[in-house]
Design a protein around this motif. Structure first.
Motif, PDB file in Angstrom:
ATOM      1  N   ASN A 101      13.467 -13.748  -7.019  1.00  0.00           N
ATOM      2  CA  ASN A 101      13.561 -12.738  -8.289  1.00  0.00           C
ATOM      3  C   ASN A 101      12.382 -12.719  -9.107  1.00  0.00           C
ATOM      4  O   ASN A 101      12.382 -12.308 -10.317  1.00  0.00           O
ATOM      5  N   SER A 102      11.326 -13.125  -8.517  1.00  0.00           N
ATOM      6  CA  SER A 102      10.087 -12.919  -9.158  1.00  0.00           C
ATOM      7  C   SER A 102       9.528 -11.695  -8.932  1.00  0.00           C
ATOM      8  O   SER A 102       8.678 -11.506  -7.512  1.00  0.00           O
ATOM      9  N   LEU A 103       9.063 -10.898  -9.891  1.00  0.00           N
ATOM     10  CA  LEU A 103       8.452  -9.413  -9.478  1.00  0.00           C
ATOM     11  C   LEU A 103       7.122  -9.840  -8.830  1.00  0.00           C
ATOM     12  O   LEU A 103       6.455  -9.046  -8.205  1.00  0.00           O
ATOM     13  N   LEU A 104       6.249 -10.894  -9.245  1.00  0.00           N
ATOM     14  CA  LEU A 104       5.044 -10.900  -8.773  1.00  0.00           C
ATOM     15  C   LEU A 104       5.093 -11.145  -7.258  1.00  0.00           C
ATOM     16  O   LEU A 104       4.378 -10.471  -6.523  1.00  0.00           O
ATOM     17  N   LEU A 105       5.897 -11.833  -6.643  1.00  0.00           N
ATOM     18  CA  LEU A 105       6.039 -12.212  -5.223  1.00  0.00           C
ATOM     19  C   LEU A 105       6.462 -10.831  -4.596  1.00  0.00           C
ATOM     20  O   LEU A 105       6.066 -10.399  -3.412  1.00  0.00           O
ATOM     21  N   GLU A 106       7.493 -10.120  -5.092  1.00  0.00           N
ATOM     22  CA  GLU A 106       7.981  -8.910  -4.477  1.00  0.00           C
ATOM     23  C   GLU A 106       6.836  -7.843  -4.565  1.00  0.00           C
ATOM     24  O   GLU A 106       6.896  -7.106  -3.482  1.00  0.00           O
ATOM     25  N   ARG A 107       5.833  -7.823  -5.408  1.00  0.00           N
ATOM     26  CA  ARG A 107       4.860  -6.815  -5.559  1.00  0.00           C
ATOM     27  C   ARG A 107       3.691  -7.205  -4.451  1.00  0.00           C
ATOM     28  O   ARG A 107       3.317  -6.312  -3.693  1.00  0.00           O
ATOM     29  N   VAL A 108       3.340  -8.447  -4.280  1.00  0.00           N
ATOM     30  CA  VAL A 108       2.228  -8.966  -3.599  1.00  0.00           C
ATOM     31  C   VAL A 108       2.954  -8.696  -2.041  1.00  0.00           C
ATOM     32  O   VAL A 108       1.925  -8.663  -1.151  1.00  0.00           O
ATOM     33  N   LEU A 109       3.991  -8.837  -1.642  1.00  0.00           N
ATOM     34  CA  LEU A 109       4.541  -9.010  -0.398  1.00  0.00           C
ATOM     35  C   LEU A 109       5.162  -7.334  -0.070  1.00  0.00           C
ATOM     36  O   LEU A 109       5.418  -7.181   1.220  1.00  0.00           O
ATOM     37  N   SER A 110       5.108  -6.427  -0.789  1.00  0.00           N
ATOM     38  CA  SER A 110       5.525  -5.232  -0.413  1.00  0.00           C
ATOM     39  C   SER A 110       4.704  -4.548   0.624  1.00  0.00           C
ATOM     40  O   SER A 110       3.404  -4.678   0.526  1.00  0.00           O
ATOM     41  N   GLY A 111       5.277  -3.798   1.231  1.00  0.00           N
ATOM     42  CA  GLY A 111       4.566  -2.987   2.349  1.00  0.00           C
ATOM     43  C   GLY A 111       4.127  -1.618   2.118  1.00  0.00           C
ATOM     44  O   GLY A 111       3.646  -1.013   2.686  1.00  0.00           O
ATOM     45  N   ASP A 112       4.709  -0.972   0.863  1.00  0.00           N
ATOM     46  CA  ASP A 112       4.398   0.003   0.534  1.00  0.00           C
ATOM     47  C   ASP A 112       3.129   0.299  -0.325  1.00  0.00           C
ATOM     48  O   ASP A 112       3.044  -0.687  -1.294  1.00  0.00           O
ATOM     49  N   GLY A 113       2.213   0.870  -0.004  1.00  0.00           N
ATOM     50  CA  GLY A 113       0.797   1.007  -0.418  1.00  0.00           C
ATOM     51  C   GLY A 113       1.154   1.685  -2.109  1.00  0.00           C
ATOM     52  O   GLY A 113      -0.207   1.168  -2.810  1.00  0.00           O
ATOM     53  N   ASP A 114       2.073   2.052  -2.236  1.00  0.00           N
ATOM     54  CA  ASP A 114       2.166   2.570  -3.667  1.00  0.00           C
ATOM     55  C   ASP A 114       2.613   1.298  -4.718  1.00  0.00           C
ATOM     56  O   ASP A 114       2.596   1.614  -5.914  1.00  0.00           O
ATOM     57  N   THR A 115       3.238   0.595  -4.238  1.00  0.00           N
ATOM     58  CA  THR A 115       3.829  -0.587  -5.161  1.00  0.00           C
ATOM     59  C   THR A 115       3.157  -1.936  -4.840  1.00  0.00           C
ATOM     60  O   THR A 115       3.283  -2.763  -5.704  1.00  0.00           O
TER      61      THR A 115
END
Length: 981
Positions: A101-115
């Protein structure tokens, strides 16, 4: 190259010397380049499942995140500099213990170039190891740590070591423990004569003499026990530390920090008399002044109780800022630049931090906010100096130090009496009932336009548009009908806009001369008014206000060169004048001074008031007051009789004329934001004081036992000079973007030991290091560590690096026998190449002393330092220009260095003198060569080395024998072994 080498007459037909010199250059270049083949040390990392924020996480955030989410740019209101912006409950992008539930990990793991973070256009995605570290850090509770340098050091326990016989001091335990952890053996002890040369160069900046060498080796031979051997080593260190040469060598280290120069810098770069400060530093170091007192005096010596000449002289440290004397410049702009330079230099020198980054924005990596920079600047903003050619304020420092005590006593008596007299005059001015003049008329003697305007209680005059040089403003107004007697006239000078001037000062004024008269209706000729004295609204003005009464004066009562507040001067009449009915007062204000050749210093707004009070007459007849004034005159005459050098120092402005510090939007002094009070950063320990803090409080804050950095930075600086690189390699940056310490516990141990146990005693700290097993190791390059630790960060051998510019020159002078032992005094001008000296000011001459003058061969610390024209030898060997604080010198290796050491006039004269010295040392040629080698290197030559020198000498014919000896001298003085430690 050969054309340069053959410039000197004795080299014209000397092909063998050219060949030898060329070979020497190649050898020197190759050897030094090899030692610098790698710039970084790959130290093994300690494997651990526990994630450390400073070691593992902060580097990831600094590398990938802080460009957009740091101290400068805080996109989405996120800054990875501050915990409260990141970690819940205050932050919202990291949930401790909950990676899912940590946004930091969510964003660094995202496969979407926009996010994805960081965005593709800003850099690569985090690799698997970095993501794993972030995940484990969050799982383990997302513990946030302040940077190691901002935490107060704790005294570490001495680590246990396997070889208990190796450590000779406490610091050795920390070094050996790391070596044993890395499974590396320390190097064997250096040969005693090699240690002697190393330690002598480090303490005095000079090589040991043959006598010092023989005495040390003989003392070792007579030793029967290990304890006696240690005593012999200790005796050498004690004798060297007590030498006057110690202060002369270590002063250059400090002068780099405080950007000492004998010139003012910037465009004109004129001369500045600050050499007395240089002598103060040398004296303080030789006297082993504790570093905390060394700090207090230089930052706030003027604020100490009953400050002495030495205390004021120490504050010249803060007057070494650059001054722009070019015509048409704004002195306020460069005054502000000097204030900010003092802030930056103070933080670099004492805290080892890049605080200057915060001038324009919050620090990108460290927890310093933009506003805090200007809170700290407020400590320096109320000093009396401006960007002036005169360098005011100054203290007349006696030429002879034996006069310091007398001069200090006189100065304190003069200051006390001056303050008492001014307090009485100021009180009288305040209590007098003044009648403001109305019906004011104004005109000038030139193109300057002036107008009058009615205010509720008085009439004012003000200039219109620009003002001209040599403006006289003639004011006239009727005497109020109730006034029957005139005893004094008050001239009030105001800024054009009093409210904005407190924020952005205006050009000031200098009332060069003031005259007044009474015009009577029935008389054609006015009646001249005679004045006895001028009473100013400050106790210690730059100019004597009474000069305004001299007909041909340029100076007098002044707001020089800026005006922030309304100013006031009282013109006291010689005797009261009876005022007939319908009399008109006329006052002429003469202005003859220009600032920087472009700005006329004219009162641009003001008004007049008069009084019939007997207060000033009573004051003049008061025996106590008149007695004080007479005594003050006598004291000043006594002080004037002491031959002195005017030296710029720090002094505070009076409280009622103080400046207000504002935050500068984006660092520009013209765009001011809210006002701030003096304060220190919140991320550091609190500054406690009962009143508004001043510079002395700030200086005490720096040397407080709670300060995490002052002792660390001081210890690291000394370590770096002795070992070639600091425990923290980036001496200029102990912050998050700097290198971490190679031995963190060793640094803390030394810092606490220096501060608490040694009581800030620098000599004792140096002695501790020099007698350690770590320092006494052989410096031979080890093949097993050449790739693993080329810069010796593990300290598995002794120090080995090229000497500093000053030491190279001084060593050559010493070896050759030319070195002068004369100490202190004005800077000297050794030989320099023709065409180098082309100063902006034609009157700034480089007068080289004759060969029979000791000033030609003084130590390098006394050489004139001009910022815009560096001394050639110093520049070639990486000495800084001293324009800004230089925490460390970066050593370079260029052919120019070899050319300089072969062709510089001083080095040529050293070679000639050294050649004579070798020939005079013994009747036999071989012994002469042996003695020369011994003088230069502190060791006897090997057979093959001696043979090479003999071959070089024999390659010259009997008629060229003197040239041969000079060639030998040149080769010896240019050996890597001689120019390196």
């Amino acid at each position: 190259m050969s054309s340069l080498i053959t410039q000197h007459p004795y080299r014209l037909n000397c092909p063998r010397l050219i060949w030898a010199a060329s070979l020497l250059m190649v050898i020197h270049f190759c050897f030094t380049a090899a030692s610098k083949a790698q710039s970084k040390t790959n130290l093994p990392q300690d494997e651990s499942s526990s994630v450390n924020f400073n070691k593992d996480i902060r580097p990831i955030l600094n590398r990938h995140c802080t460009a957009c989410h740091g101290g400068v740019k805080q996109a989405a209101d996120i800054s990875f500099v501050y915990q409260s912006s990141v970690v819940a409950p205050d932050g919202w992008i990291v949930e401790p213990g909950d990676p899912e539930n940590s946004l930091l990990l969510e964003r660094v793991l995202s496969g979407d170039g926009d996010t994805r973070m960081p965005p593709p256009e800003h850099g690569r995605a985090l690799n698997a190891n970095e993501i794993d570290l972030l995940k484990r850090w969050i799982e383990q509770g997302a513990q946030w740590e302040s940077h190691w340098a901002f935490r107060k050091p704790d005294r570490p326990k001495l680590p246990k070591v396997k070889d208990a016989t190796w450590p000779k001091s406490t610091l050795d335990h920390f070094v050996l423990a790391k070596l044993e952890l890395e499974k590396i053996q320390p190097a064997p002890a250096a040969d005693p004569q090699r240690w002697l040369r190393r330690v002598t160069l480090d303490i005095t900046g000079l090589p040991p003499t043959i006598k010092q060498r023989s005495e040390f080796l003989e003392s070792l031979q007579s030793c029967q026990t290990d304890h006696q051997i240690e005593q012999a080593y200790e005796k050498v260190v004690d004798e060297l530390l007590s030498s006057p040469a110690y202060g002369e060598r270590w002063a250059s280290v400090w002068l780099d920090q405080v950007r000492y120069a004998d010139s003012k810098g910037l465009g004109i770069d004129g001369r500045r008399n600050v050499w007395k400060y240089r002598d103060w530093v040398i004296t303080a170091l030789n006297a082993d002044m504790p570093f905390d007192q060394f700090t207090l005096k230089q930052l706030a010596g003027d604020l100490l109780p009953q400050p002495t000449i030495d205390d004021f002289l120490a504050t010249t440290n803060q007057r070494l800022t650059q001054t722009n004397e070019e015509g048409g410049t704004d002195d306020e702009e460069f005054r502000v630049a000097a204030v900010l330079d003092r802030v930056n230099t103070t933080w670099q020198t004492w805290q080892g931090l890049t605080f200057g980054c915060v001038q324009c924005h919050s620090h990108p990596y460290d927890p310093f906010r933009h506003e805090e920079y200007y809170q700290f600047a407020a400590f320096f903003n109320n000093t009396a100096d401006s960007d002036l050619g005169e360098d005011w304020p100054v203290v007349n420092v006696p030429v002879a130090t034996s006069d310091y005590e007398t001069a200090s006593r006189l100065d304190n008596e003069i200051q006390t009496l001056t303050s008492q007299i001014w307090a009485r005059e100021n009180e009288a001015t305040r209590l007098v009932k003044w009648s403001s003049l109305v019906g004011l008329k104004a005109q000038t003697n030139n193109q300057t336009k002036v107008a009058t305007v009615s205010q509720p209680n008085h009439d004012e005059f003000h200039t219109v548009d620009t003002v001209s040089q040599n403006t006289t403003i003639i004011l006239s107004a009727p005497i109020p009908k109730q006034m029957k007697t005139l005893t004094a006239i008050q001239v009030n000078a105001l800024p054009m806009n009093p409210d904005s001037a407190r924020i952005d000062s205006e050009w000031g004024f200098s009332l060069s001369n003031v005259t007044a008269s009474l015009r009577l209706p029935d008389q054609e000729e006015p009646f001249a008014i005679e004045f006895a004295q001028v009473l100013a609204d400050e106790p210690n003005p730059f100019f004597d206000p009474n000069d305004s009464l001299k007909p041909k004066s340029n100076r007098g009562f002044a707001a020089y060169t800026r005006i922030y507040h309304p100013r006031r001067a009282v013109l006291v009449l010689k005797s009261p004048i009876d005022l007939p009915a319908d009399a008109e007062l006329q006052v002429s204000l003469h202005h003859r001074m220009m600032a920087l050749g472009a700005f006329p210093l004219v009162i641009r707004r003001g008004h007049l008031a008069i009084t019939d009070s007997d207060t000033f007459g009573d004051l003049k007849t008061d025996k106590g007051y008149s007695g004080d004034r007479n005594h003050l005159s006598k004291l000043r005459e006594q002080r004037k009789a002491i031959k002195s050098v005017p030296t710029p120092v720090l002094k505070e402005r009076p409280e009622h004329l103080s400046r207000t510090q504002h935050v500068f939007v984006r660092g520009l002094f013209l765009t001011k934001d809210k006002p701030v009070q003096p304060a220190t950063p919140e991320s550091f320990h609190e500054l406690t004081t009962q009143t508004q803090p001043n510079r002395l409080d700030m200086a005490n804050w720096l040397v407080s036992s709670d300060n995490p950095l002052t002792a660390r930075v001081a210890v690291n600086r000394i370590w770096a000079r002795l070992f070639g690189v600091g425990i923290v390699a980036t001496e200029e940056d102990f912050g998050s973007s700097g290198e971490p310490p190679s031995h963190p516990q060793l640094l803390d141990h030394l810092a606490i030991h220096f501060q608490q146990d040694l009581k800030w005693n620098q000599k004792r700290l140096i002695k501790l290091i020099l007698l350690s097993s770590t320092y006494r190791q052989s410096s031979s390059i080890r093949s097993d560590l050449l790739e693993r630790d080329p810069q010796n960060r593990l300290l598995a051998r002794g120090p080995r690096h090229r000497l500093s510019a000053e030491v190279i020159r001084d060593a050559a002078l010493s070896i050759s026998g030319l070195l002068s032992e004369k100490s202190f005094g004005p800077p000297v001008h050794p030989p320099i190449p023709q065409g180098v000296w082309k100063p902006f000011q034609g009157g700034d001459k480089w007068k080289t002393p004759d060969t029979d003058s000791p000033d030609r061969y003084r130590r390098s610390i006394y050489t004139y330092t001009k910022r815009s024209i560096p001394f050639p030898v110093f520049a070639a060997f990486d000495s800084p220009s001293r324009e800004v604080c230089t925490p460390r010198r970066l050593r370079s290796n260029t052919p120019l260095q070899a050319l300089m050491s072969l062709n510089d006039q001083t080095m040529i004269e050293c070679a000639e003198a050294f050649a004579r010295k070798m020939q005079e040392s013994d009747p036999e040629t071989i012994s002469q060569l042996e003695n020369g080698f011994l003088m230069a290197t502190c060791r006897r030559p090997e057979a093959d080395e001696l043979n090479i020198l003999k071959q070089l000498l024999d390659s010259y014919s009997p008629q060229e024998r003197s040239l041969g000896w000079r060639a030998v001298a040149h080769v010896l003085l240019n050996l890597d072994e001689v120019v390196s430690k």
